[in-house]
Design an enzyme around this catalytic site. Sequence first.
Site, PDB file in Angstrom:
ATOM      1  N   ASP A   1      38.276  35.654  29.712  1.00 24.96           N
ATOM      2  CA  ASP A   1      37.222  36.160  30.595  1.00 24.96           C
ATOM      3  C   ASP A   1      36.720  37.509  30.078  1.00 24.96           C
ATOM      4  O   ASP A   1      37.265  38.057  29.126  1.00 24.96           O
ATOM      5  CB  ASP A   1      37.723  36.275  32.052  1.00 24.96           C
TER       6      ASP A   1
ATOM      7  N   HIS B   1      44.228  34.444  41.652  1.00 21.45           N
ATOM      8  CA  HIS B   1      43.170  34.038  40.711  1.00 21.45           C
ATOM      9  C   HIS B   1      43.734  33.918  39.298  1.00 21.45           C
ATOM     10  O   HIS B   1      44.676  34.614  38.921  1.00 21.45           O
ATOM     11  CB  HIS B   1      41.950  34.969  40.772  1.00 21.45           C
TER      12      HIS B   1
ATOM     13  N   ASP C   1      45.926  37.789  44.384  1.00 21.17           N
ATOM     14  CA  ASP C   1      45.357  36.795  45.309  1.00 21.17           C
ATOM     15  C   ASP C   1      45.357  35.390  44.709  1.00 21.17           C
ATOM     16  O   ASP C   1      44.702  34.492  45.221  1.00 21.17           O
ATOM     17  CB  ASP C   1      43.925  37.203  45.680  1.00 21.17           C
TER      18      ASP C   1
ATOM     19  N   GLU D   1      38.136  33.378  41.164  1.00 22.95           N
ATOM     20  CA  GLU D   1      38.544  33.923  42.453  1.00 22.95           C
ATOM     21  C   GLU D   1      38.766  32.800  43.463  1.00 22.95           C
ATOM     22  O   GLU D   1      38.389  31.648  43.228  1.00 22.95           O
ATOM     23  CB  GLU D   1      37.459  34.876  42.968  1.00 22.95           C
TER      24      GLU D   1
HETATM   25  C1  GLP Z   1      42.505  40.363  35.821  1.00 22.56           C
HETATM   26  C2  GLP Z   1      42.350  39.328  34.730  1.00 22.56           C
HETATM   27  C3  GLP Z   1      43.336  38.199  34.914  1.00 22.56           C
HETATM   28  C4  GLP Z   1      44.728  38.773  35.123  1.00 22.56           C
HETATM   29  C5  GLP Z   1      44.756  39.639  36.353  1.00 22.56           C
HETATM   30  C6  GLP Z   1      46.123  40.229  36.637  1.00 22.56           C
HETATM   31  O1  GLP Z   1      41.865  40.000  36.983  1.00 22.56           O
HETATM   32  N1  GLP Z   1      41.041  38.779  34.664  1.00 22.56           N
HETATM   33  O2  GLP Z   1      43.304  37.362  33.772  1.00 22.56           O
HETATM   34  O3  GLP Z   1      45.649  37.712  35.261  1.00 22.56           O
HETATM   35  O4  GLP Z   1      43.839  40.696  36.132  1.00 22.56           O
HETATM   36  O5  GLP Z   1      46.317  41.400  35.904  1.00 22.56           O
HETATM   37  P1  GLP Z   1      47.702  42.094  35.660  1.00 22.56           P
HETATM   38  O6  GLP Z   1      48.430  41.219  34.696  1.00 22.56           O
HETATM   39  O7  GLP Z   1      47.374  43.422  35.081  1.00 22.56           O
HETATM   40  O8  GLP Z   1      48.386  42.169  36.970  1.00 22.56           O
END
Ligand code: GLP
Length: 250
Positions: free
Chosen positions: A68, A139, A137, A144
């Site tokens: 993404d 995702h 949440d 989302e």
């Molecule tokens: C962002 C990314 C996701 C990731 C999420 C959690 O939203 N787009 O791909 O899984 O953050 O991030 P973290 O691993 O820093 O908790």
Amino acid sequence: MLRVVVVDSPEHAGRLAGDAVAAVVGRVQRPVLGLATGSSPWPVYDELARRVDDSSLSLAQTRAFLLDEYLGLASEDPRSYRAEIEREVVGRTDLPIAAVRGLDGEAADVDAECRAYERSIRDAGGIELQVLGVGTDGHIGFNETGSPLDSRTRPMELAARTRQDNARFFDGDVEQVPTHCLTQGIATILEARELVLLAFGQSKAEAIRQAVEGSVSERWPVTALQRHPNATLLVDRAAASLLEGADSTA
Ligand code: GLP
């Protein structure tokens, strides 16, 4: 099948994910990896850097697709996901920079960019192994809550909670977090032949409980992994703490 492995530490998860990457790289001539951002995959990238450094692994023949990207950030912006992967993976391994394809957060025609991205993944023969994190949440990528399970790569508006969670990468200022993004869809992610999701800490416990014990629904996009034939969750004890019988270990 969804496998749950409770690890001792993020480093332990990094080693197991490193084994999975090494297995793919050893088996496939032109391996294609799916790389995720956020902090959860960092131990994996530390492990890949370590293995390339001691010559037990080479990513020189590997290609990679990013999961993404924020909309409106230039790829040179250090907070873009492209820049993060260049820093964390390209800069520390022998993965060629030209072999990394990310979504263009500055594309003039975002729908055309998303269609082209899907084509590029297909033309590369699909993704062999996709690394994933999960939002608090539930995702995955930036899919989302409410994202259709058959969704493909597309633009999305970020949820308020996601922007809040990610503000730590923007000087703690939620106003600086972009409001929109491009993300591989849930169906796109599920087409990868293997999924390895990492989650650490209590803040991920409810998402992990839903991933494993919840019914598959758009409410918790991570539940879609239950439909994948080869998906592994690497979770620490805190992230696993709401699972019933959370005592399986690697
Ligand atoms: C962002 C990314 C996701 C990731 C999420 C959690 O939203 N787009 O791909 O899984 O953050 O991030 P973290 O691993 O820093 O908790």
